[in-house]
Scaffold this active site. Structure first.
Site, PDB file in Angstrom:
ATOM      1  CG  HIS A 161      -1.721  -1.226   1.425  1.00 23.64           C
ATOM      2  ND1 HIS A 161      -2.954  -1.455   0.880  1.00 23.64           N
ATOM      3  CD2 HIS A 161      -1.385  -2.346   2.105  1.00 23.64           C
ATOM      4  CE1 HIS A 161      -3.372  -2.664   1.239  1.00 23.64           C
ATOM      5  NE2 HIS A 161      -2.429  -3.224   1.966  1.00 23.64           N
ATOM      6  CB  SER A 282      14.862  22.349 -14.754  1.00 19.93           C
ATOM      7  OG  SER A 282      14.156  23.570 -14.841  1.00 19.93           O
ATOM      8  CE  LYS A 288      12.933  19.338 -10.665  1.00 21.91           C
ATOM      9  NZ  LYS A 288      11.734  19.932 -11.223  1.00 21.91           N
TER      10      LYS A 288
END
Ligand code: ARG
Length: 467
Positions: A161, A282, A288
């Protein structure tokens, strides 16, 4: 011959040429040119067989062979002029052959039809792609085995889960994907074995009155045998469907792994670092490093599953035998195969290059009371509690640790004894994540020694080619 605008291959009964829209919907040459090599190979073998059976002259077969070789080099050299008016690859090649060698070209199509010709070409193309998928999967499995070996005993959280469940080993997690990709590989191997029958010689649909030798052409083209029923031979696209279905399942596996890589490489997880070679930056945020390759692998399943559904839908309800609907198989198969090969290669590259953060994995593994099951098992084993009671006692201890904001192993013995008086200091031995994984030695369990045994098993199986 009919009007000069009508088709030279079948224009005999046509007075008029096709409408431009008819030509646009009918022509497949813009994409089926990818079958050129297989088309020429099939024609070469067919002509040789016709000559050996005395159906055409040896001199005609020799001229056909020479002409086909010239066409192949023109196509590979980029000088061949494809014509949409000639519909497809089969008629483009034959028309050029006529230009090159004249009348003998007209004898090539004896005892053959475009229906068995296209069935053959696509089958050979798909067979090559099955081989490429097997090769790509083998390389990916190899990369996963290397990761598993390096981190056979590194501890990480196992999830259900998407919640921390129990500690597992990095090696075990990698080996889960080895199992999945090895099943994919065996699906391609199975599909390849089933598709390896040659439809050439089924002719239009009913076979032919010429004394052709289908065993000879089948063998020369690398098939195990000729297909047994001429109607089925030209109507069947199961080989494409099986390839696509195998590809869709494989792409589904790739997307699950890609999703894990996206999550694992995030700042919140830091389980892995992807290499610069398989990341992008990026244009606005200098910090990034984006897992674009993983995201694209995750997404490729869309077109691959889409192609599978598309071809299944094209084939659904088609009466025997050939219908032009079946021309719609090719773009789907080509696109799915291209996407799969690229996704496999990108995944292999990412896996080979990625670095697992051993310490980060260990820290995360110890969070979320991941050894609670080990505690419950200890209560069963050492104190003889029924598992359900042990579960209850452990739940109370987890609640206590949660209220105090500490881990299970940080609870004092006296505090634990307020929940169950029988607990002794030995309990701390099972509360570490290392002890937890080491104890799970049941076959298929996560213990490092199991992981190492599984790696050896796979390496030996692969060497024995028992895939
Ligand atoms: N381009 C066709 C296809 O891809 C080749 C077979 C055409 N056969 C025919 N009877 N029109 O299916």
């Amino acid at each position: 011959m009919g009007d000069k605008t009508s088709n030279t291959m079948w224009g005999g009964r046509f007075a008029d040429g096709p409408d431009a829209i008819m030509e646009a919907i009918n022509a497949s040459i813009s994409f089926d040119r990818r079958l050129a090599r297989h088309d020429i190979e099939g024609s070469r073998v067919h002509a040789a067989m016709l000559a050996r059976q005395g159906i055409i002259e040896d001199s005609d077969a020799a001229a056909i062979r020479e002409g086909l070789l010239t066409i192949l080099s023109e196509i590979e050299g980029g000088t061949f002029r494809f014509s949409a008016a000639l519909e497809d690859i089969h008629m483009n090649v034959e028309a050029r052959l006529k230009e090159l060698i004249g009348d003998p070209a007209g004898r090539l199509h004896t005892g053959r039809s475009r229906n068995d010709q296209v069935a053959l070409d696509v089958r050979m193309w798909v067979r090559d792609q099955a081989d490429a998928a097997i090769t790509g999967l083998t390389a990916l499995i190899d990369a996963l085995l290397a990761q598993a070996e390096a981190g056979a005993d590194w501890v990480m959280p196992g999830f259900t889960h998407m919640q921390v469940a129990q500690p597992v080993t990095w090696g075990h997690h990698m080996m889960a994907y080895v199992e999945m990709f090895a099943r994919d590989r065996s699906r391609f191997t199975d599909a390849r074995a089933r598709m390896n029958e040659c439809p050439l010689g089924a002719a239009a649909l009913a076979g032919t009155g010429f004394p052709i030798d289908r065993d000879m052409t089948a063998a020369a083209l690398g098939f195990d045998r000729p297909t047994a029923n001429s109607l089925d031979s030209v109507a069947d696209r199961d080989f494409a469907l099986e390839f696509l279905a195998s590809a869709a399942i494989c792409a589904t596996h790739l997307s699950r792994f890609a999703e894990e890589l996206v999550i694992w490489s995030s700042a919140q997880f830091r389980f892995v670092t992807l290499s610069d070679r398989f990341s992008t930056g990026s244009s606005i945020m200098p910090q990034k490093k984006n897992p674009d390759a993983a995201e694209l692998v995750r997404a490729k399943v869309g077109r691959i599953t889409g192609a599978t559904v598309a071809v299944l839908t094209v084939m659904k309800g088609l009466p025997l035998t050939y219908s032009k609907d079946m021309q719609e198989d090719k773009e789907q198969v080509f696109d799915a195969a291209d996407a799969l090969m690229l996704a496999l290669a990108a995944m292999e590259g990412m896996v080979r290059d990625m670095t697992a953060n051993r310490d980060g994995l260990r820290t995360a593994a110890a969070c979320g009371f991941s050894t609670a099951t080990d505690l419950a098992d200890w209560l069963v084993r050492e104190l003889g509690l029924p598992f359900r009671d042990a579960h209850h006692v452990t739940g109370a201890l987890v609640k206590m640790a949660e209220d105090r904001g500490c881990d299970l192993s940080a609870l004092g013995l006296a505090d634990m004894q307020t929940v169950h008086g029988g607990i002794t200091g030995d309990v701390y031995d099972v509360l570490t994540v290392e002890a937890s994984v080491a104890s799970r030695r049941s076959f298929g369990g996560t213990a490092p020694e199991n992981v190492r045994a599984a790696i050896t098993r796979w390496r030996t199986r692969e060497m024995a080619a028992d895939v």
